[in-house]
Write an enzyme that holds these catalytic residues in place. Structure first.
Site, PDB file in Angstrom:
ATOM      1  N   CYS A  65      33.955  47.966  37.456  1.00 25.70           N
ATOM      2  CA  CYS A  65      34.587  46.669  37.233  1.00 25.70           C
ATOM      3  C   CYS A  65      33.552  45.535  37.169  1.00 25.70           C
ATOM      4  O   CYS A  65      32.739  45.479  36.272  1.00 25.70           O
ATOM      5  CB  CYS A  65      35.655  46.428  38.295  1.00 25.70           C
ATOM      6  SG  CYS A  65      36.895  45.217  37.829  1.00 25.70           S
ATOM      7  N   HIS A  66      33.563  44.620  38.136  1.00 24.16           N
ATOM      8  CA  HIS A  66      32.579  43.534  38.183  1.00 24.16           C
ATOM      9  C   HIS A  66      31.299  43.951  38.919  1.00 24.16           C
ATOM     10  O   HIS A  66      30.327  43.196  38.932  1.00 24.16           O
ATOM     11  CB  HIS A  66      33.172  42.290  38.863  1.00 24.16           C
ATOM     12  CG  HIS A  66      34.120  41.536  37.999  1.00 24.16           C
ATOM     13  ND1 HIS A  66      35.428  41.933  37.818  1.00 24.16           N
ATOM     14  CD2 HIS A  66      33.962  40.424  37.249  1.00 24.16           C
ATOM     15  CE1 HIS A  66      36.033  41.090  37.012  1.00 24.16           C
ATOM     16  NE2 HIS A  66      35.165  40.160  36.639  1.00 24.16           N
TER      17      HIS A  66
END
Length: 192
Positions: A114-115
């Site tokens: 994800c991030h």
């Protein structure tokens, strides 16, 4: 697969706040279900709060060991969950970035979702690598020299990346598979 990670030790990173809960709990369970042991790592020890969907409070978890208390040699694999605030906090912390950079250089499996790849960008290890992430990091990754692709899971010499919680099944399968395989001697940064 029940004991495929027996005698393997894995570090999973949590930020002081804002790590995405399922991106922590599901890889942790996958490693443990495969017989591996897990240490929850962070900037400092103590209770931290995770989130759901970046905004909603989720669970409370214990960071068992700080980066200052461990070395990359202690682990056979490392997992860095996402969460916008959590990933941003980690990439702004020198000890977290240095630990991720040092771990990458060991050539052991490193899994980021994800991030979480923001930490890889900050650690300066994406140049020449193929990886994925949450779509809003595409420009950051490309600007750092990485080849961003839109796939549920990407593996580049033991570097495992995924886009978001919807990809967790594929991500967790690859995390276990790559840790079982071990070091990837072909993975090096350009300056190594």
């Amino acid at each position: 697969m029940a004991d495929s990670l027996e005698d393997k030790s894995v570090g999973i990173v949590l930020a002081p706040r804002g790590s995405e809960e399922v991106e922590f709990t599901e890889p942790k369970s996958a490693v443990e279900d495969a017989g591996g042991s897990v240490d929850v790592l962070g900037i400092e020890t103590g209770e931290v709060e995770t989130v759901n969907g970046d905004l909603d409070p989720a669970g409370s978890y214990e960071i068992e060991k700080s980066f200052d208390e461990v070395t990359v040699e202690d682990y056979d694999g490392l997992v860095v969950p996402g969460g916008t605030v959590g990933a941003d906090t980690l990439r702004g912390d020198d000890t977290a970035v240095e630990f991720v950079q040092d771990f990458f250089e060991t050539e052991k499996p490193l899994a980021v979702i994800c991030h979480g790849p923001w930490t890889l960008v900050e650690a300066d290890v994406v140049d020449g690598r193929e990886l994925t992430s949450y779509h809003s990091l595409e420009t950051d990754i490309r600007n750092a020299g990485g080849n961003w692709v839109d796939e549920e899971v990407v593996v580049d010499e033991g570097l495992v990346t995924s886009r978001n919680p919807d990809d967790l099944e594929a991500f967790c399968d690859k995390v276990v598979e790559e840790i079982e395989e071990g070091e990837h001697e072909d993975r090096q940064t350009d300056d190594v």
